[in-house]
Design a protein around this motif. Structure first.
Motif, mmCIF file in Angstrom:
data_model
loop_
_atom_site.group_PDB
_atom_site.id
_atom_site.type_symbol
_atom_site.label_atom_id
_atom_site.label_comp_id
_atom_site.label_asym_id
_atom_site.label_seq_id
_atom_site.Cartn_x
_atom_site.Cartn_y
_atom_site.Cartn_z
ATOM 1 N N GLU A 136 0.880 -1.209 -0.035
ATOM 2 C CA GLU A 136 0.321 -0.154 0.023
ATOM 3 C C GLU A 136 0.895 1.257 0.065
ATOM 4 N N GLN A 137 2.023 1.181 0.798
ATOM 5 C CA GLN A 137 2.932 2.251 0.858
ATOM 6 C C GLN A 137 3.606 2.617 -0.293
ATOM 7 N N ALA A 138 4.051 1.520 -0.980
ATOM 8 C CA ALA A 138 4.672 1.498 -2.194
ATOM 9 C C ALA A 138 3.923 2.263 -3.368
ATOM 10 N N VAL A 139 2.760 1.738 -3.463
ATOM 11 C CA VAL A 139 2.000 2.123 -4.359
ATOM 12 C C VAL A 139 1.183 3.541 -4.143
ATOM 13 N N GLY A 140 1.454 3.810 -2.923
ATOM 14 C CA GLY A 140 0.590 5.249 -2.601
ATOM 15 C C GLY A 140 -1.030 4.947 -2.615
ATOM 16 N N MET A 141 -1.485 3.933 -1.941
ATOM 17 C CA MET A 141 -2.914 3.846 -1.786
ATOM 18 C C MET A 141 -3.319 3.226 -0.540
ATOM 19 N N PRO A 142 -4.473 3.511 -0.078
ATOM 20 C CA PRO A 142 -4.951 3.280 1.144
ATOM 21 C C PRO A 142 -5.008 1.782 1.511
#
Ligand SMILES: Nc1ncnc2c1ncn2[C@@H]1O[C@H](COP(=O)(O)OP(=O)(O)O)[C@@H](O)[C@H]1O
Ligand SMILES: O=C(O)C1=C[C@@H](OP(=O)(O)O)[C@@H](O)[C@H](O)C1
Length: 278
Positions: free
Chosen positions: A101-107
């Motif tokens: 989630e962090q790597a992709v920037g999504m919640p």
């Protein structure tokens, strides 16, 4: 299989590159924080459970570079038990879903599936596992589907993997209780969440075949419940399961003295001192 250099803790940062979606993996900073202790589970449930594990006399011996509570279906307790193991062993804990989630920037993983695709999630999951595989002294809870890509085995085999084997019926009950919103593969409208979860989990189990059984250590909830003399897996606490996991890890280490021998002794000494000091 590589093992950690016991007390000589790895201090270099992992070579974290761009995620599969072209974004830079976000956990390099978190790994530094972890080493500073901020990701350690201290005062929460896992902290209390770790105290319970110690109080029940399990002496953790972890000459391991990395423990992966990696295998096990959705909802099998990888994150819950993984946090306790990390606390007891004095390791950092990572949840690979959260890192994706962090790597992709999504919640959320659900959002990644919806906006992109499962394939996109799987690519990023592999990148995260690759990056984690160069780190030491950590427990990783991977997503339950990480076992389906052979490349992930290269990464997971850099440490010791633990399979949390939970009967599908118990899993479906848990999932029906907590809801399926965070688990897109199970998320379908239904008047009967238990039956919907059970049907989908059975299908996934069929598709995944023996993939989970490749783990170095298997922690069977049915076996623990039988040992306790009641046979009811729903009565088992995360502490019970963590204790069994530590026993199984200890057995695996003892069965592989060439790989773990001397390092294990050193680590056991250092951990005994640490636990006595608590
Ligand atoms: N031994 C247990 N008994 C009852 N509920 C549990 C147990 N272990 C985990 N849970 C609950 O089941 C749900 C899924 O657990 P989680 O650790 O997130 O699984 P995973 O990481 O394998 O998907 C959570 O709500 C958690 O609190
Ligand atoms: O089994 C799977 O394919 C998946 C498991 C999930 O993780 P958890 O096992 O932590 O629920 C998450 O990675 C994604 O929803 C896919």
């Amino acid at each position: 299989m590589e093992v950690g250099a016991s007390m000589a803790m790895q201090s270099r940062a992992p070579g974290v590159g761009a995620g599969a979606g072209g974004r830079r993996s976000a956990f390099l900073g978190r790994e530094k924080q972890a080493r500073a202790g901020s990701l350690r589970v201290g005062a929460g449930t896992a902290g209390a459970a770790a105290v319970a594990v110690r109080a029940r006399g399990t002496k953790p011996v972890a000459p391991l570079r990395c423990v992966r509570a990696s295998r096990g279906m959705m909802g099998s307790g990888k994150s819950t038990v993984g946090k306790i193991l990390a606390e007891v062993l004095g390791y950092s804990f990572f949840d690979s879903d959260k890192l994706v989630e962090q790597a992709v920037g999504m919640p959320s993983v659900a959002e990644i599936f919806k906006v992109h695709s499962e394939a996109f999630f799987r690519e990023n999951e592999s990148s995260v596992l690759r990056d984690l595989s160069s780190m030491r002294r950590l427990v990783v809870a991977t997503g339950g589907g990480a076992v389906i890509r052979p490349i992930n085995w290269n990464y997971m085999k850099k440490g010791l993997s633990v399979w949390l084997d939970v009967p599908l019926d118990a899993l479906a009950k848990r999932i029906a209780q907590v809801g399926t919103a965070s688990r897109p593969l199970l998320d379908q409208p239904s008047d009967d969440p238990y039956t919907a979860a059970f049907t989908k989990l059975s299908m996934l189990a069929e598709q995944r075949g023996d993939a989970y059984a490749n783990a170095d250590a298997r922690v069977s909830l049915e076996e623990i419940a039988a040992k306790q003399g009641h046979g009811d897996v729903s009565k088992l606490t995360p502490t019970d399961i963590a204790i069994e996991a530590l026993l199984k890890i200890g057995n695996f280490v003892a069965e592989h003295p060439k790989t773990y021998g001397q390092v294990g002794d050193l680590q056991a000494d250092s951990q005994s001192r640490r636990i006595q000091a608590l």
